[in-house]
Design a protein around this motif. Structure first.
Motif, PDB file in Angstrom:
ATOM      1  N   ASP A  92      25.080  16.833 -20.851  1.00 12.80           N
ATOM      2  CA  ASP A  92      25.470  16.284 -22.148  1.00 12.80           C
ATOM      3  C   ASP A  92      26.982  16.399 -22.306  1.00 12.80           C
ATOM      4  O   ASP A  92      27.630  17.217 -21.675  1.00 12.80           O
ATOM      5  CB  ASP A  92      24.751  16.995 -23.298  1.00 12.80           C
ATOM      6  N   HIS A 148      30.252  16.567 -25.065  1.00 15.29           N
ATOM      7  CA  HIS A 148      30.644  16.780 -26.454  1.00 15.29           C
ATOM      8  C   HIS A 148      31.807  15.869 -26.838  1.00 15.29           C
ATOM      9  O   HIS A 148      32.407  15.189 -25.984  1.00 15.29           O
ATOM     10  CB  HIS A 148      30.982  18.249 -26.721  1.00 15.29           C
ATOM     11  N   LYS A 180      25.011   9.662 -31.442  1.00 16.50           N
ATOM     12  CA  LYS A 180      24.442  11.004 -31.265  1.00 16.50           C
ATOM     13  C   LYS A 180      23.406  11.280 -32.343  1.00 16.50           C
ATOM     14  O   LYS A 180      23.385  10.665 -33.409  1.00 16.50           O
ATOM     15  CB  LYS A 180      25.550  12.061 -31.306  1.00 16.50           C
ATOM     16  N   THR A 239      26.420  16.846 -29.190  1.00  6.84           N
ATOM     17  CA  THR A 239      26.695  16.230 -27.891  1.00  6.84           C
ATOM     18  C   THR A 239      25.849  14.974 -27.743  1.00  6.84           C
ATOM     19  O   THR A 239      24.925  14.716 -28.511  1.00  6.84           O
ATOM     20  CB  THR A 239      26.376  17.205 -26.744  1.00  6.84           C
ATOM     21  N   ALA A 266      31.795  16.007 -18.446  1.00  2.41           N
ATOM     22  CA  ALA A 266      30.937  16.872 -19.260  1.00  2.41           C
ATOM     23  C   ALA A 266      31.207  18.348 -18.997  1.00  2.41           C
ATOM     24  O   ALA A 266      31.113  19.175 -19.907  1.00  2.41           O
ATOM     25  CB  ALA A 266      29.474  16.540 -18.999  1.00  2.41           C
TER      26      ALA A 266
END
Length: 265
Positions: free
Chosen positions: A111, A113, A145, A151, A100
C-alpha cells in the motif's frame, strides 16, 4: 507289598501331573495363537484408519497449495507480513512497490501513503504544474482511498492514475491516456534529494590545487600534489648526525672509497 503299591501310586500321580502340564501348555499355546490373530486384525483395522486419515490430510494440503497458487497467479495475497507474493511483477507494479517502501523500513510494499503518492507523481513527471498540480494529486488520492484508511492499494493506485490521465491528456481516449501515464511511471525509482554534488568553478579549482599552496600548507604536499602524511604535519627529528642544511651529506664515504689510479711511468 506296601512298597509296591506306594511305588505304583507315585508313578500314577507323576503321570497325571505330566498330563496336566501338557494340557495347560496346549491351552496356553491356543490362547497365544488367538491373541496373535486378534492383534493382526486390530493392526489391519488401525492401518486402514490411519491411511484414510493420511489421505484426507494430503488432500487438504493439496487443496491449500492449489488455492495459494491461484492466489499468487492473481497477484494478490491473503495474509499479512511474510505471506507469499507473485514472482513476476509488471514494471508499473514494481515502481509502485519501490515508492511504497521509500523512507519506511516497516512498509510491506502493498500500500502507498499520501506522501509517497505525491512524490511518485512529482518524480515521474505526472505533475506538470499546468493541467496536473499537487492539489489535483491530493484530491484524487482522497477520492480513491477508503474513508478509514490512510493508504491506497495497487488497484486503487491504478484508478487514481486513470483519473489523472483523463485530466492530463484530454485530447486522447481513456485507454490511450492511461497508457501514456503508465509509461511515465514504469521502471522509475524514487529520486533521493539532498545529495551534494561537486561544483566545477575556477575558484574551487584554485583552492583545491595543492601546487599553489604557500607557507606551512605547501610543506604538507610533495611536488606532484600528493600529501606527505605525518611528515607534512609533524617536525621529525633528524638523528643522522649531520648539521641541518649541510649540502654535502653522504659524500664522505664516496671520497674515502675513491679508487686510486696508477700514474703512467
Amino acid at each position: 507289598m506296601g512298597t509296591a503299591q506306594s511305588t505304583k501310586r507315585k508313578h500314577k500321580s507323576a503321570h497325571q501331573s505330566t498330563a496336566q502340564k501338557e494340557a495347560k501348555f496346549s491351552k496356553g499355546m491356543a490362547d497365544q495363537k488367538d491373541r496373535l490373530e486378534d492383534f493382526k486384525v486390530q493392526t489391519v483395522k488401525n492401518t486402514s484408519i490411519s491411511s484414510a486419515q493420511l489421505r484426507q490430510h494430503n488432500e487438504h494440503s493439496r487443496d491449500r497449495a492449489s488455492k495459494r497458487l491461484s492466489t499468487d497467479s492473481n497477484g494478490t495475497s491473503d495474509g499479512g507480513v511474510g505471506s507469499s507474493t507473485p514472482v513476476e511483477l509488471t514494471a508499473l507494479e514494481e515502481s509502485f512497490r519501490r515508492f511504497a517502501i521509500h523512507g519506511d523500513t516497516r512498509a510491506t510494499g502493498k500500500d502507498l501513503h499520501g506522501k509517497n503518492w505525491s512524490k511518485l507523481c512529482k518524480d515521474c513527471g505526472v505533475i506538470d504544474g499546468k493541467s496536473i498540480t499537487l492539489t489535483d494529486v491530493d484530491i484524487v488520492f482522497s477520492k480513491v482511498k477508503k474513508k478509514s484508511c490512510r493508504t491506497i492499494t495497487y488497484d486503487e493506485f491504478k484508478v487514481a492514475l486513470g483519473e489523472l490521465a483523463r485530466k492530463k491528456y484530454k485530447d486522447k481516449t481513456e485507454e490511450e491516456a492511461e497508457a501514456e501515464v503508465f509509461k511515465l511511471i514504469e521502471g522509475k525509482t524514487p529520486v533521493i534529494a539532498g545529495v551534494t554534488r561537486a561544483v566545477a568553478s575556477p575558484t574551487v579549482n584554485r583552492l583545491t590545487d595543492p601546487t599553489k599552496f604557500t607557507g606551512s600548507h605547501k610543506e604538507r604536499f610533495d611536488g606532484t600534489g600528493r600529501g606527505k602524511g605525518k611528515a607534512g604535519r609533524v617536525d621529525l627529528v633528524d638523528t643522522s648526525g649531520y648539521v641541518s642544511g649541510y649540502k654535502h651529506r653522504g659524500t664522505y664515504e664516496k671520497k674515502v672509497t675513491k679508487p686510486t689510479t696508477a700514474k703512467p711511468m
